[in-house]
Design an enzyme around this catalytic site. Structure first.
Site, PDB file in Angstrom:
ATOM      1  N   CYS A 157      49.039  12.486   4.578  1.00 61.15           N
ATOM      2  CA  CYS A 157      50.077  13.227   3.849  1.00 61.15           C
ATOM      3  C   CYS A 157      49.388  13.739   2.603  1.00 61.15           C
ATOM      4  O   CYS A 157      48.691  12.971   1.915  1.00 61.15           O
ATOM      5  CB  CYS A 157      51.239  12.300   3.487  1.00 61.15           C
ATOM      6  N   GLU A 205      56.044  12.833  -6.504  1.00 62.47           N
ATOM      7  CA  GLU A 205      56.901  13.852  -7.142  1.00 62.47           C
ATOM      8  C   GLU A 205      57.336  13.415  -8.539  1.00 62.47           C
ATOM      9  O   GLU A 205      57.478  14.242  -9.435  1.00 62.47           O
ATOM     10  CB  GLU A 205      58.154  14.113  -6.297  1.00 62.47           C
ATOM     11  N   HIS A 264      50.428  14.460  -0.251  1.00 64.97           N
ATOM     12  CA  HIS A 264      50.822  13.782  -1.492  1.00 64.97           C
ATOM     13  C   HIS A 264      49.926  12.571  -1.771  1.00 64.97           C
ATOM     14  O   HIS A 264      49.709  12.211  -2.927  1.00 64.97           O
ATOM     15  CB  HIS A 264      52.269  13.295  -1.398  1.00 64.97           C
ATOM     16  N   ASP A 274      53.947  23.532   0.414  1.00 64.11           N
ATOM     17  CA  ASP A 274      54.237  22.126   0.726  1.00 64.11           C
ATOM     18  C   ASP A 274      55.679  21.866   0.300  1.00 64.11           C
ATOM     19  O   ASP A 274      56.311  22.703  -0.341  1.00 64.11           O
ATOM     20  CB  ASP A 274      53.267  21.217  -0.052  1.00 64.11           C
ATOM     21  N   SER A 275      56.173  20.671   0.628  1.00 65.75           N
ATOM     22  CA  SER A 275      57.507  20.281   0.180  1.00 65.75           C
ATOM     23  C   SER A 275      57.570  20.134  -1.339  1.00 65.75           C
ATOM     24  O   SER A 275      58.642  20.220  -1.919  1.00 65.75           O
ATOM     25  CB  SER A 275      57.896  18.948   0.831  1.00 65.75           C
ATOM     26  N   CYS A 296      50.694  20.682   4.264  1.00 68.21           N
ATOM     27  CA  CYS A 296      51.622  19.573   4.479  1.00 68.21           C
ATOM     28  C   CYS A 296      51.471  19.104   5.920  1.00 68.21           C
ATOM     29  O   CYS A 296      51.685  19.893   6.859  1.00 68.21           O
ATOM     30  CB  CYS A 296      53.039  20.074   4.223  1.00 68.21           C
TER      31      CYS A 296
HETATM   32  N1  DGL Z   1      53.024  16.487   1.641  1.00 65.19           N
HETATM   33  C1  DGL Z   1      53.650  16.327   2.896  1.00 65.19           C
HETATM   34  C2  DGL Z   1      52.711  15.868   3.982  1.00 65.19           C
HETATM   35  O1  DGL Z   1      51.526  16.169   3.916  1.00 65.19           O
HETATM   36  C3  DGL Z   1      55.063  15.863   3.019  1.00 65.19           C
HETATM   37  C4  DGL Z   1      55.605  14.854   2.093  1.00 65.19           C
HETATM   38  C5  DGL Z   1      57.123  14.848   2.214  1.00 65.19           C
HETATM   39  O2  DGL Z   1      57.736  15.813   1.781  1.00 65.19           O
HETATM   40  O3  DGL Z   1      57.676  13.878   2.785  1.00 65.19           O
HETATM   41  O4  DGL Z   1      53.097  15.253   4.935  1.00 65.19           O
END
Ligand code: DGL
Length: 259
Positions: free
Chosen positions: A180, A148, A182, A6-7, A69
């Protein structure tokens, strides 16, 4: 070894589900923390990162890749599959189908990054799986960065999230898709706002089931390798803060990955 990326920290919600489903498997988690968030970047940039990370994980010994992600999946899962010919790649997409099936009001919302919200892939998912249910797509800029920095609740977020959710709830939305990875870590705060009115829909468990189908019963040494492109020590330190202490116990110290 199963490679999950993931990011940043968001994909840990998917990693946790995979780890519970396959407690003996060897896992690697790659966080592209030098480039988080992806949601505000353009598709070409995201695609470049996804291909570089995919190649890196395969070179490190991964034989199954999980793009944990939604943003990376929307922008680049097809390119990654073409690049890693023969290696199975599991992507993550917003749970539009289960939400539409469960909705009694026939109105659902998808919370996502800006990049996912504008993506053709999400538009297609809605066309093919919403089954006539009305879908409100809501970009949530800044929410991944909030995770984050481990600001998962508090009055300021409550006010921001209420401003986003209340109009949707007033319009009769009864399922809110966390589009997302996150946002899984914001679920307690979001669920408190939605209270009795709407349920949250998260696909992490469904993704883990798909990984089990592809991976079979793996008997590794239950090792978890943590990798990050910036400040790897923060990745390990975040685990207990995200209620993932069981992953911290499985992992060695996080390593810096220079890609
Ligand atoms: N966790 C990611 C997602 O599921 C991306 C969040 C990001 O880096 O903007 O979309």
């Amino acid at each position: 070894m199963i490679g999950v990326f993931d990011s940043g920290l968001g994909g840990l919600s998917v990693l946790a589900a995979i780890s519970r489903a396959l407690p003996r498997a060897d896992l690697a988690y790659f966080a592209d923390t030098a480039h988080v968030p992806y949601g505000s970047k353009d598709d070409a940039f995201i695609r470049g990162r996804v291909l570089a990370i995919g190649r890196h994980l395969v070179a490190a010994g991964c034989d199954l890749i999980v793009v944990a992600c939604n943003t990376a999946t929307a922008a680049a899962v097809a390119a990654l599959r073409a690049e890693l010919h023969g290696i199975p790649v599991v992507g993550v997409e917003p749970g539009v189908k289960p939400a539409a099936q469960a909705s009694r009001t026939r109105r659902i919302a998808v919370l996502a990054t800006e990049a996912t919200a504008r993506s053709e892939r999400l538009a297609r998912l809605v066309r093919e799986h919403a089954q006539g249910v009305q879908v409100h797509i809501e970009p949530c800029p800044g929410w991944a960065t909030r995770v984050e920095t481990l600001h998962l609740d508090g009055a300021e977020f409550e006010a921001e999230a209420s401003a986003k959710l209340e109009p949707l709830l007033a319009a009769g939305v009864d399922r809110i898709v966390l589009g997302c990875t996150h946002y899984s870590f914001l679920a307690p705060a979001l669920a408190a706002i939605a209270a009795q009115r709407a349920e949250l829909v998260d696909v992490a468990e469904a993704v883990a089931r798909q990984v089990v189908r592809l991976a079979g019963a793996r008997h590794g040494s239950a090792q978890l390798k943590l990798l990050a492109t910036a400040r790897p020590e923060r990745l390990h330190a975040a685990l207990p803060r995200l209620d993932l202490g069981f992953l911290a116990r499985r992992a060695g110290p996080a390593q810096f990955a220079a890609i």
